[in-house]
Design a protein around this motif. Structure first.
Motif, PDB file in Angstrom:
ATOM      1  N   VAL A  41      54.240  44.918  73.254  1.00  0.00           N
ATOM      2  CA  VAL A  41      55.216  45.840  74.957  1.00  0.00           C
ATOM      3  C   VAL A  41      56.052  46.605  73.595  1.00  0.00           C
ATOM      4  CG1 VAL A  41      56.655  45.048  76.652  1.00  0.00           C
ATOM      5  CG2 VAL A  41      54.320  43.768  76.616  1.00  0.00           C
ATOM      6  N   PHE A  42      56.970  45.180  72.899  1.00  0.00           N
ATOM      7  CA  PHE A  42      58.012  46.215  72.888  1.00  0.00           C
ATOM      8  C   PHE A  42      57.469  47.221  72.054  1.00  0.00           C
ATOM      9  CE2 PHE A  42      59.190  41.660  74.507  1.00  0.00           C
ATOM     10  CZ  PHE A  42      60.768  41.928  74.424  1.00  0.00           C
ATOM     11  N   ALA A  43      56.712  47.791  71.245  1.00  0.00           N
ATOM     12  CA  ALA A  43      55.933  48.752  70.178  1.00  0.00           C
ATOM     13  C   ALA A  43      55.760  49.750  71.215  1.00  0.00           C
ATOM     14  CB  ALA A  43      54.999  47.880  69.569  1.00  0.00           C
ATOM     15  N   VAL A  44      55.625  49.610  72.138  1.00  0.00           N
ATOM     16  CA  VAL A  44      55.519  50.195  73.091  1.00  0.00           C
ATOM     17  C   VAL A  44      56.333  51.146  73.530  1.00  0.00           C
ATOM     18  CG1 VAL A  44      54.494  51.334  75.786  1.00  0.00           C
ATOM     19  CG2 VAL A  44      53.170  49.885  74.237  1.00  0.00           C
ATOM     20  N   LEU A  45      57.671  50.561  74.294  1.00  0.00           N
ATOM     21  CA  LEU A  45      59.056  50.770  74.213  1.00  0.00           C
ATOM     22  C   LEU A  45      59.496  51.151  73.042  1.00  0.00           C
ATOM     23  CD1 LEU A  45      60.287  47.335  76.044  1.00  0.00           C
ATOM     24  CD2 LEU A  45      59.458  48.988  76.950  1.00  0.00           C
ATOM     25  N   ILE A  46      59.289  50.889  71.717  1.00  0.00           N
ATOM     26  CA  ILE A  46      60.388  51.405  70.585  1.00  0.00           C
ATOM     27  C   ILE A  46      58.576  51.269  69.786  1.00  0.00           C
ATOM     28  CG2 ILE A  46      62.057  50.585  69.075  1.00  0.00           C
ATOM     29  CD1 ILE A  46      63.284  49.522  71.116  1.00  0.00           C
ATOM     30  N   PRO A  47      58.646  52.571  69.276  1.00  0.00           N
ATOM     31  CA  PRO A  47      56.988  52.403  68.511  1.00  0.00           C
ATOM     32  C   PRO A  47      57.732  52.174  67.013  1.00  0.00           C
ATOM     33  CG  PRO A  47      57.625  54.457  70.128  1.00  0.00           C
ATOM     34  CD  PRO A  47      58.637  54.018  70.262  1.00  0.00           C
ATOM     35  N   GLU A  48      58.952  52.233  66.788  1.00  0.00           N
ATOM     36  CA  GLU A  48      59.322  52.055  65.532  1.00  0.00           C
ATOM     37  C   GLU A  48      59.092  50.525  64.558  1.00  0.00           C
ATOM     38  OE1 GLU A  48      61.489  55.935  67.298  1.00  0.00           O
ATOM     39  OE2 GLU A  48      61.131  53.964  67.424  1.00  0.00           O
ATOM     40  N   LEU A  49      58.964  50.543  66.320  1.00  0.00           N
ATOM     41  CA  LEU A  49      59.013  48.589  66.115  1.00  0.00           C
ATOM     42  C   LEU A  49      57.605  48.210  64.780  1.00  0.00           C
ATOM     43  CD1 LEU A  49      60.974  46.978  68.464  1.00  0.00           C
ATOM     44  CD2 LEU A  49      61.541  46.807  65.961  1.00  0.00           C
ATOM     45  N   ARG A  50      56.818  48.835  65.119  1.00  0.00           N
ATOM     46  CA  ARG A  50      54.770  48.705  65.233  1.00  0.00           C
ATOM     47  C   ARG A  50      55.016  47.979  63.882  1.00  0.00           C
ATOM     48  NH1 ARG A  50      50.982  48.879  68.632  1.00  0.00           N
ATOM     49  NH2 ARG A  50      52.382  50.402  69.912  1.00  0.00           N
ATOM     50  N   PRO A  51      55.231  48.867  62.916  1.00  0.00           N
ATOM     51  CA  PRO A  51      55.133  48.555  61.394  1.00  0.00           C
ATOM     52  C   PRO A  51      56.018  47.186  61.418  1.00  0.00           C
ATOM     53  CG  PRO A  51      56.340  51.036  61.660  1.00  0.00           C
ATOM     54  CD  PRO A  51      56.300  50.911  63.671  1.00  0.00           C
ATOM     55  N   CYS A  52      56.941  47.285  61.774  1.00  0.00           N
ATOM     56  CA  CYS A  52      57.403  45.013  61.552  1.00  0.00           C
ATOM     57  C   CYS A  52      56.789  44.337  61.610  1.00  0.00           C
ATOM     58  CB  CYS A  52      58.981  45.025  61.755  1.00  0.00           C
ATOM     59  SG  CYS A  52      60.344  47.227  62.079  1.00  0.00           S
ATOM     60  N   ILE A  53      55.840  44.538  62.482  1.00  0.00           N
ATOM     61  CA  ILE A  53      55.159  43.462  63.147  1.00  0.00           C
ATOM     62  C   ILE A  53      54.141  42.947  62.210  1.00  0.00           C
ATOM     63  CG2 ILE A  53      53.533  42.946  64.871  1.00  0.00           C
ATOM     64  CD1 ILE A  53      54.801  44.576  67.404  1.00  0.00           C
TER      65      ILE A  53
END
Length: 448
Positions: A218-230
């Protein structure tokens, strides 16, 4: 079960009932009353149509007549009174194409989002619970009314509301509802950025750690820049967790201050792009604080946060690696002059949460060390004994040059080059002007 209905709300309910209409307190006010907390506001639902409601009260505003809502003004307090309704045809995952007014309370409650919000109370305070909201409140469960995929397909914002309620109330999202959130979270792209920004208040809930851990998609949709952190491994003996797990632990370890927690959500967002590995297979993230600060500013502007929040949060992110543990009274004085006391205190909270989230054991709270230094600087701090008027006398023209020279003098005092005394400061500025004027003259001659 009964709840206490405020006198003014009872008066509105009674007026509607005496006119022949059904009327109930509904939604969040009932939920909060059952939980023993004071509701922020009281909403009322009724079988009366908007024009019928407006005719019964002396001071009303047709705030949402299209959706069946009339605001009844009683003194300084406003109450929303809404006709029983059904909503149909959600083409954009957000707004209904069609509103149908109804006469049945059950039909109205059946279109609401969650069971804990689908309870009503009559004039006597008797709770009407048709969808087991009381059961879910007792068991700390968040569950959609009806089919979860239908509720979220109607209005994607309900996904964020689910996370906010679960975080704030520290509830568990029941499996079927959680499954629908994962499946439909891409529809959040249809939600206005301002609404997303508002719902990020979920970061301040006591259950935020569990929510961030369960719903990274969900947070990767809201803030795509978070996706690589996961799932991004850090390969560093200073860190036990990957970047995302570290991030969510840091958010949960921080005070429930929105700017601090938002900064911690974003503080390592630049790490994946800064990652390098040395010959010993140890990971490093040189310059990640600066990169994260720049990314944070971009993200917060995209989400349309106000300028003050954008500036302050991105500043905390950029400074989160500042060597606070090495600060002296002198460096504290310089920091306070540049950023202010609130920034330093909030940065201490950021650093503490960041350290806790390494998972490497006991962490020293920097407040213990820095508070005496802050107090000492506050007691000693004196205004700069040099004013703009003094510089005008020296022939400095009015404008930006004045503030630049005052800052230069302030820095010299902080560096203990000169005392904070008027004559010494005037002499320092005069010498600086003379020196740089001569430099400019010599360069001018060389140019010829």
């Amino acid at each position: 079960m009964r709840i206490e209905i405020p006198r003014r709300v009872r008066r509105i309910l009674q007026t509607l009932q005496e006119a022949g209409f059904a009327a109930y307190a509904v939604g969040g006010c009932v939920r909060d009353s059952v939980l023993g907390s004071e509701p922020n506001d009281w909403d009322i639902c009724t079988s009366a149509r908007p024009e019928q409601t407006a005719a019964l009260f002396s001071h009303t505003v047709l705030t949402g007549a299209k959706y069946g809502t009339v605001t009844v003004v009683d003194g300084e307090i406003c109450y929303e009174v809404t006709t029983f309704r059904a909503e149909n045809g959600y083409d954009d995952h957000r707004h209904p194409k069609e509103i149908e007014f109804l006469s049945s309370l059950e039909d109205d409650l059946s279109r609401r989002d969650f069971s804990i919000n689908a309870m009503a109370a009559d004039l006597s305070g008797e709770v009407i619970d048709l969808f087991d909201g009381l059961h879910d409140l007792r068991h700390g469960l968040l569950r959609c009314v009806g089919e979860p995929s239908e509720r979220f397909a109607e209005d994607a914002l309900r996904i964020l509301r689910a996370l906010r309620f679960a975080s704030r109330l520290e509830f568990t999202i029941e499996p079927k509802t959680a499954k629908a959130i994962h499946e439909l979270c891409p529809t959040l792209q249809a939600v206005a950025r301002e609404r997303i920004a508002k719902e990020l208040q979920l970061l301040c809930g006591g259950g935020v750690e569990a929510i961030l851990r369960e719903f990274p998609d969900v947070f990767a949709v809201l803030i795509p820049e978070l996706r690589p952190c996961i799932g991004f491994r850090q390969f560093n003996f200073h860190h036990k967790y990957d970047v995302w797990e570290h991030t969510l632990c840091a958010v949960a370890a921080a005070p429930k201050d929105f700017c601090i927690r938002l900064a911690l959500l974003l503080h390592d967002i630049g790490k994946p792009s800064c990652f390098t590995m040395d010959k010993n297979a140890v990971g490093h993230f040189y310059g990640h604080a600066s990169v994260s600060g720049l990314l944070s500013e971009k993200i917060l502007r995209r989400l349309r946060f106000d300028n003050a929040t954008v500036k302050y949060v991105s500043q905390l992110v950029s400074l989160h690696d500042y060597p606070l543990a090495e600060m002296t009274e002198r460096s504290v004085r310089r920091f306070l002059a540049k950023y202010g006391e609130k920034t330093l205190r909030d940065l201490m909270s950021v650093r503490y949460a960041d350290a806790v989230a390494t998972g490497m054991g006991e962490v020293r709270d920097l407040h213990e060390r820095l508070e005496p230094l802050i107090e000492a600087v506050r007691k000693e701090e004196q205004p700069l004994q040099l004013k703009g008027a003094d510089l005008l006398v020296l022939g400095v023209p009015q404008g930006k040059r004045i503030s630049e020279l005052l800052s230069l003098a302030q820095e010299a005092v902080f560096d203990e080059q000169i005392p904070n005394e008027h004559d010494a400061l005037v002499a320092f500025v005069r010498n600086w002007i003379d020196k740089h004027s001569q430099t400019c003259y010599n360069k001018s001659k060389e140019g010829f």
